[in-house]
Scaffold this motif. Structure first.
Motif, short mmCIF file in Angstrom:
data_model
loop_
_atom_site.label_atom_id
_atom_site.label_comp_id
_atom_site.label_asym_id
_atom_site.label_seq_id
_atom_site.Cartn_x
_atom_site.Cartn_y
_atom_site.Cartn_z
N LEU A 80 0.82 -1.21 0.00
CA LEU A 80 0.00 0.00 0.00
C LEU A 80 0.86 1.26 0.00
O LEU A 80 0.55 2.23 -0.71
CB LEU A 80 -0.95 0.01 1.19
N TYR A 132 -3.42 5.49 4.77
CA TYR A 132 -4.13 5.28 6.03
C TYR A 132 -4.31 3.78 6.26
O TYR A 132 -4.06 3.27 7.36
CB TYR A 132 -5.51 5.95 6.02
N SER A 133 -4.75 3.08 5.23
CA SER A 133 -4.94 1.63 5.35
C SER A 133 -3.62 0.93 5.64
O SER A 133 -3.56 0.01 6.46
CB SER A 133 -5.55 1.07 4.06
N ILE A 191 -8.54 1.38 -3.44
CA ILE A 191 -8.51 1.91 -2.08
C ILE A 191 -8.34 3.41 -2.15
O ILE A 191 -7.40 3.91 -2.77
CB ILE A 191 -7.34 1.28 -1.27
N ALA A 237 -2.51 -1.41 8.92
CA ALA A 237 -1.92 -2.74 8.74
C ALA A 237 -0.53 -2.80 9.37
O ALA A 237 -0.17 -3.81 9.99
CB ALA A 237 -1.85 -3.09 7.25
N HIS A 291 -7.68 5.59 0.34
CA HIS A 291 -6.60 6.12 1.18
C HIS A 291 -5.60 5.00 1.49
O HIS A 291 -5.60 4.44 2.59
CB HIS A 291 -7.15 6.71 2.47
N PRO A 292 -4.73 4.67 0.54
CA PRO A 292 -3.82 3.54 0.76
C PRO A 292 -2.84 3.76 1.93
O PRO A 292 -2.47 2.80 2.59
CB PRO A 292 -3.08 3.41 -0.57
#
Length: 183
Positions: free
Chosen positions: A118, A165-166, A160, A170, A162-163
């Motif tokens: 991400l 934030y994701s 996605i 993670a 907001h990569p």
């Protein structure tokens, strides 16, 4: 008349009662600390989100000039500094390590790999000059108006919104030494 041993002003407390009280007091303090940290994170998220709303952007646009040039750069700097301070504060708090089952290590590795994908994909999808506000700052200094940001739907942004934030979530869940406050 009461003797000194039975005086109602002197309560007899067993060592077990003292230990139970101390344990209860520590638990209460830990819960209050966790609530305080959670509220600080909630306030950070709210301020972070409010500063990037359309209304905030319109307020800056009405002021024009250097306001527009500094808006995104200032937003990024504020977010980075305040987030760093919040992470440092959270890391300084007493935390309970969460023990995972044997298969948990595999899940953590998958989460770390997912986070890396991400982060890298996000860096490829965004124009970092625009994302960080550097281009807007240069445009304002040159007397140019920056074009409105594009709503990108390419690369990872097709899947996605907001990569980063994701990826951060993670990363936090996949990091070794997962703790109660890390969740």
């Amino acid at each position: 008349m009461l003797s000194d041993d039975s005086d109602s002003r002197h309560l007899c407390v067993s060592p077990d009662d003292k230990e139970a009280y101390a344990h209860s007091k520590n638990e209460t303090e830990e819960q209050m600390t966790a609530i305080k940290a959670s509220l600080m994170w909630l306030v950070w998220c709210m301020v972070h989100s409010l500063l990037i709303t359309v209304r905030a952007q319109q307020w800056v646009a009405r002021r024009g000039g250097m306001w527009q040039g500094l808006y995104r750069l200032g937003y990024v700097c504020f977010a980075a500094v305040s987030l760093s301070l919040l992470f440092a504060y959270t890391a300084s708090l007493p935390q309970q390590r969460i023990s995972l089952p044997s298969w948990g290590t595999g899940v953590q590795l998958i989460l770390l790999l997912y986070a890396a994908i991400l982060f890298i994909s996000g860096a490829r999808a965004y124009d970092m000059q625009i994302f960080l506000g550097i281009r807007q700052w240069h445009d304002a200094r040159a007397g140019r108006t920056s074009p409105a940001p594009l709503f990108l739907k390419t690369g990872i942004l097709r899947h996605i919104r907001h990569p980063w934030y994701s990826g951060t979530i993670a990363l936090l869940w996949g990091a070794p030494g997962l703790t109660d406050l890390g969740l």
